[in-house]
Motif scaffolding. Sequence first.
Motif, PDB file in Angstrom:
ATOM      1  N   THR A 156     -30.259 -35.118   2.420  1.00  0.00           N
ATOM      2  CA  THR A 156     -29.605 -35.002   3.708  1.00  0.00           C
ATOM      3  C   THR A 156     -28.684 -33.885   3.739  1.00  0.00           C
ATOM      4  OG1 THR A 156     -30.040 -37.656   3.965  1.00  0.00           O
ATOM      5  CG2 THR A 156     -28.441 -36.541   5.520  1.00  0.00           C
ATOM      6  N   ARG A 157     -27.797 -33.994   2.695  1.00  0.00           N
ATOM      7  CA  ARG A 157     -26.756 -32.775   2.829  1.00  0.00           C
ATOM      8  C   ARG A 157     -27.199 -31.437   2.778  1.00  0.00           C
ATOM      9  NH1 ARG A 157     -23.569 -35.945  -1.354  1.00  0.00           N
ATOM     10  NH2 ARG A 157     -21.949 -37.129  -0.104  1.00  0.00           N
ATOM     11  N   VAL A 158     -28.332 -31.136   2.170  1.00  0.00           N
ATOM     12  CA  VAL A 158     -29.013 -29.876   2.059  1.00  0.00           C
ATOM     13  C   VAL A 158     -29.762 -29.615   3.424  1.00  0.00           C
ATOM     14  CG1 VAL A 158     -30.988 -28.355   1.003  1.00  0.00           C
ATOM     15  CG2 VAL A 158     -29.278 -29.659  -0.493  1.00  0.00           C
ATOM     16  N   ALA A 159     -30.392 -30.548   3.710  1.00  0.00           N
ATOM     17  CA  ALA A 159     -31.288 -30.452   5.291  1.00  0.00           C
ATOM     18  C   ALA A 159     -30.022 -30.340   6.257  1.00  0.00           C
ATOM     19  CB  ALA A 159     -32.032 -31.581   5.552  1.00  0.00           C
ATOM     20  N   GLY A 160     -29.084 -30.947   6.334  1.00  0.00           N
ATOM     21  CA  GLY A 160     -27.802 -30.695   7.219  1.00  0.00           C
ATOM     22  C   GLY A 160     -27.370 -29.395   7.099  1.00  0.00           C
ATOM     23  N   GLN A 161     -27.236 -28.956   6.143  1.00  0.00           N
ATOM     24  CA  GLN A 161     -26.449 -27.474   5.836  1.00  0.00           C
ATOM     25  C   GLN A 161     -27.357 -26.403   6.532  1.00  0.00           C
ATOM     26  OE1 GLN A 161     -25.724 -27.171   1.783  1.00  0.00           O
ATOM     27  NE2 GLN A 161     -23.787 -28.575   1.954  1.00  0.00           N
ATOM     28  N   ILE A 162     -28.797 -26.619   6.141  1.00  0.00           N
ATOM     29  CA  ILE A 162     -29.525 -25.690   6.740  1.00  0.00           C
ATOM     30  C   ILE A 162     -29.680 -25.853   8.273  1.00  0.00           C
ATOM     31  CG2 ILE A 162     -32.258 -25.008   6.968  1.00  0.00           C
ATOM     32  CD1 ILE A 162     -32.501 -26.107   3.787  1.00  0.00           C
ATOM     33  N   GLY A 163     -29.814 -26.952   8.735  1.00  0.00           N
ATOM     34  CA  GLY A 163     -29.798 -27.063  10.170  1.00  0.00           C
ATOM     35  C   GLY A 163     -28.366 -26.607  10.927  1.00  0.00           C
ATOM     36  N   PRO A 172     -36.217 -26.922  11.430  1.00  0.00           N
ATOM     37  CA  PRO A 172     -35.860 -27.639  10.381  1.00  0.00           C
ATOM     38  C   PRO A 172     -34.392 -27.986  10.523  1.00  0.00           C
ATOM     39  CG  PRO A 172     -35.927 -25.343   9.474  1.00  0.00           C
ATOM     40  CD  PRO A 172     -36.550 -25.281  10.914  1.00  0.00           C
ATOM     41  N   ALA A 173     -34.049 -28.693  11.474  1.00  0.00           N
ATOM     42  CA  ALA A 173     -32.535 -29.109  11.979  1.00  0.00           C
ATOM     43  C   ALA A 173     -32.575 -30.584  12.453  1.00  0.00           C
ATOM     44  CB  ALA A 173     -31.901 -28.044  13.045  1.00  0.00           C
ATOM     45  N   PHE A 174     -31.702 -31.335  12.204  1.00  0.00           N
ATOM     46  CA  PHE A 174     -31.344 -32.588  12.764  1.00  0.00           C
ATOM     47  C   PHE A 174     -30.779 -32.285  14.165  1.00  0.00           C
ATOM     48  CE2 PHE A 174     -30.305 -33.707   8.187  1.00  0.00           C
ATOM     49  CZ  PHE A 174     -31.552 -34.639   8.125  1.00  0.00           C
ATOM     50  N   PRO A 175     -31.195 -33.166  15.350  1.00  0.00           N
ATOM     51  CA  PRO A 175     -32.201 -34.459  14.961  1.00  0.00           C
ATOM     52  C   PRO A 175     -33.526 -34.105  15.443  1.00  0.00           C
ATOM     53  CG  PRO A 175     -30.994 -34.148  17.317  1.00  0.00           C
ATOM     54  CD  PRO A 175     -30.677 -32.862  16.572  1.00  0.00           C
ATOM     55  N   LEU A 176     -33.985 -32.795  15.304  1.00  0.00           N
ATOM     56  CA  LEU A 176     -35.421 -32.591  15.697  1.00  0.00           C
ATOM     57  C   LEU A 176     -36.250 -32.792  14.552  1.00  0.00           C
ATOM     58  CD1 LEU A 176     -34.658 -28.651  16.465  1.00  0.00           C
ATOM     59  CD2 LEU A 176     -34.865 -30.808  18.047  1.00  0.00           C
ATOM     60  N   ASP A 177     -37.249 -33.387  14.711  1.00  0.00           N
ATOM     61  CA  ASP A 177     -38.197 -33.838  13.743  1.00  0.00           C
ATOM     62  C   ASP A 177     -38.578 -32.961  12.758  1.00  0.00           C
ATOM     63  OD1 ASP A 177     -39.046 -36.215  15.221  1.00  0.00           O
ATOM     64  OD2 ASP A 177     -40.354 -35.137  16.467  1.00  0.00           O
ATOM     65  N   GLY A 178     -38.458 -31.661  12.650  1.00  0.00           N
ATOM     66  CA  GLY A 178     -38.536 -30.561  11.445  1.00  0.00           C
ATOM     67  C   GLY A 178     -37.477 -30.948  10.567  1.00  0.00           C
ATOM     68  N   GLY A 179     -36.223 -31.201  11.302  1.00  0.00           N
ATOM     69  CA  GLY A 179     -35.206 -31.640  10.011  1.00  0.00           C
ATOM     70  C   GLY A 179     -35.424 -32.793   9.343  1.00  0.00           C
ATOM     71  N   ARG A 180     -35.859 -33.582   9.994  1.00  0.00           N
ATOM     72  CA  ARG A 180     -36.216 -35.006   9.217  1.00  0.00           C
ATOM     73  C   ARG A 180     -37.349 -34.800   8.337  1.00  0.00           C
ATOM     74  NH1 ARG A 180     -33.025 -38.473  11.613  1.00  0.00           N
ATOM     75  NH2 ARG A 180     -32.400 -38.233  13.713  1.00  0.00           N
ATOM     76  N   MET A 181     -38.487 -33.879   8.596  1.00  0.00           N
ATOM     77  CA  MET A 181     -39.376 -33.613   7.852  1.00  0.00           C
ATOM     78  C   MET A 181     -38.954 -33.036   6.604  1.00  0.00           C
ATOM     79  SD  MET A 181     -42.026 -32.370  10.721  1.00  0.00           S
ATOM     80  CE  MET A 181     -43.250 -31.721   9.499  1.00  0.00           C
ATOM     81  N   LEU A 182     -37.959 -32.155   6.714  1.00  0.00           N
ATOM     82  CA  LEU A 182     -37.421 -31.195   5.599  1.00  0.00           C
ATOM     83  C   LEU A 182     -36.609 -32.214   4.681  1.00  0.00           C
ATOM     84  CD1 LEU A 182     -36.586 -28.583   4.356  1.00  0.00           C
ATOM     85  CD2 LEU A 182     -34.534 -28.518   5.831  1.00  0.00           C
ATOM     86  N   ARG A 183     -35.886 -33.171   5.219  1.00  0.00           N
ATOM     87  CA  ARG A 183     -35.045 -33.937   4.505  1.00  0.00           C
ATOM     88  C   ARG A 183     -36.272 -35.005   3.455  1.00  0.00           C
ATOM     89  NH1 ARG A 183     -30.892 -38.342   6.821  1.00  0.00           N
ATOM     90  NH2 ARG A 183     -32.864 -38.987   7.913  1.00  0.00           N
ATOM     91  N   ALA A 184     -37.378 -35.292   4.101  1.00  0.00           N
ATOM     92  CA  ALA A 184     -38.257 -36.325   3.378  1.00  0.00           C
ATOM     93  C   ALA A 184     -38.849 -35.423   2.214  1.00  0.00           C
ATOM     94  CB  ALA A 184     -39.287 -36.580   4.450  1.00  0.00           C
ATOM     95  N   LEU A 185     -39.091 -34.057   2.355  1.00  0.00           N
ATOM     96  CA  LEU A 185     -39.866 -33.229   1.335  1.00  0.00           C
ATOM     97  C   LEU A 185     -38.665 -32.929   0.464  1.00  0.00           C
ATOM     98  CD1 LEU A 185     -41.702 -30.667   3.701  1.00  0.00           C
ATOM     99  CD2 LEU A 185     -42.548 -32.757   2.349  1.00  0.00           C
TER     100      LEU A 185
END
Length: 283
Positions: A99-106, A75-88
């Motif tokens: 986007t900010r939450v997913a970016g911080q996790i990444g 779950p990290a950009f630019p990996l697909d898992g990061g984009r999946m996390l943002r979508a969810l």
Amino acid sequence: AFGIGTRHITLYPIGGVAALERMPKEPRQELLIAMAGPAVSFAIAASIAILQPEQGLLSNLLLINVNLGVFNLLPAFPLDGGRMLRALLAMRMEWIDATRVAGQIGQVLAVGLAVLGLYTSWVLVFIGGFVLLAARSETRSAELEQTMNGARVQDAMLRPASRLWSSDSVQSAADRLLTDEQMDYPVVSSAGLYIGMVSREAILKALAAGTSDSPVDAIADINADLLDPEQALEAAVLALNSSGRRAMPVVRGTSLVGLLTRQNLAEWIAIREATALGRTAHG
């Protein structure tokens, strides 16, 4: 399927990163697009597994695709898992907040990979650094997109833009380079109609060729793309980035009304973001 084209794919040592024309704002669409990457890797691995290969090229290819699919699910950009996390996340909160939450996790994950790499493999340090920078870049891009949301070209363009008359000489254009902050000039006719663009490089090239007395319309780029003042700013920025130019003329009909430059755009973004912070602070 969703009408989103791919501008290009950049190949890095750890894999390829696709640059889409835009990211879908519909979470379901982004989720499906992101899932497609790992799904292809696992489908290739499953197809090879059906063949039950012995040790060799196919067995290595199977392992590589499994590893690639699992890695892309991180779950990290630019990996697909990061984009999946943002979508969810976007299904439950605003897109920019997701986007900010997913970016911080990444970013946390990237630091963890880098630290792990110090004790195992320097490859993980490299991957962690890459993911960290990419996660920050993705978050920043989303924030810029949010800042430009609803804005038009006329909101951020430079006006009045410094311009050259078609009868001006190349030498007079060179003299303007010493007094203006602009490096690209729109050229207009005596009636004020837009003709084309003249860049600093074109002026210097003409001077070096000994044609300083020639009119600037002789070196004007008449094929430069035009922007409409009512055009969405986000689309205009994509066009500006794709063109590789420093500035693009803004024309209404045949009349020049402004100039969208990278410098002026950066100032507009800075002012808009500062204004938004001020409103939040006093909210």
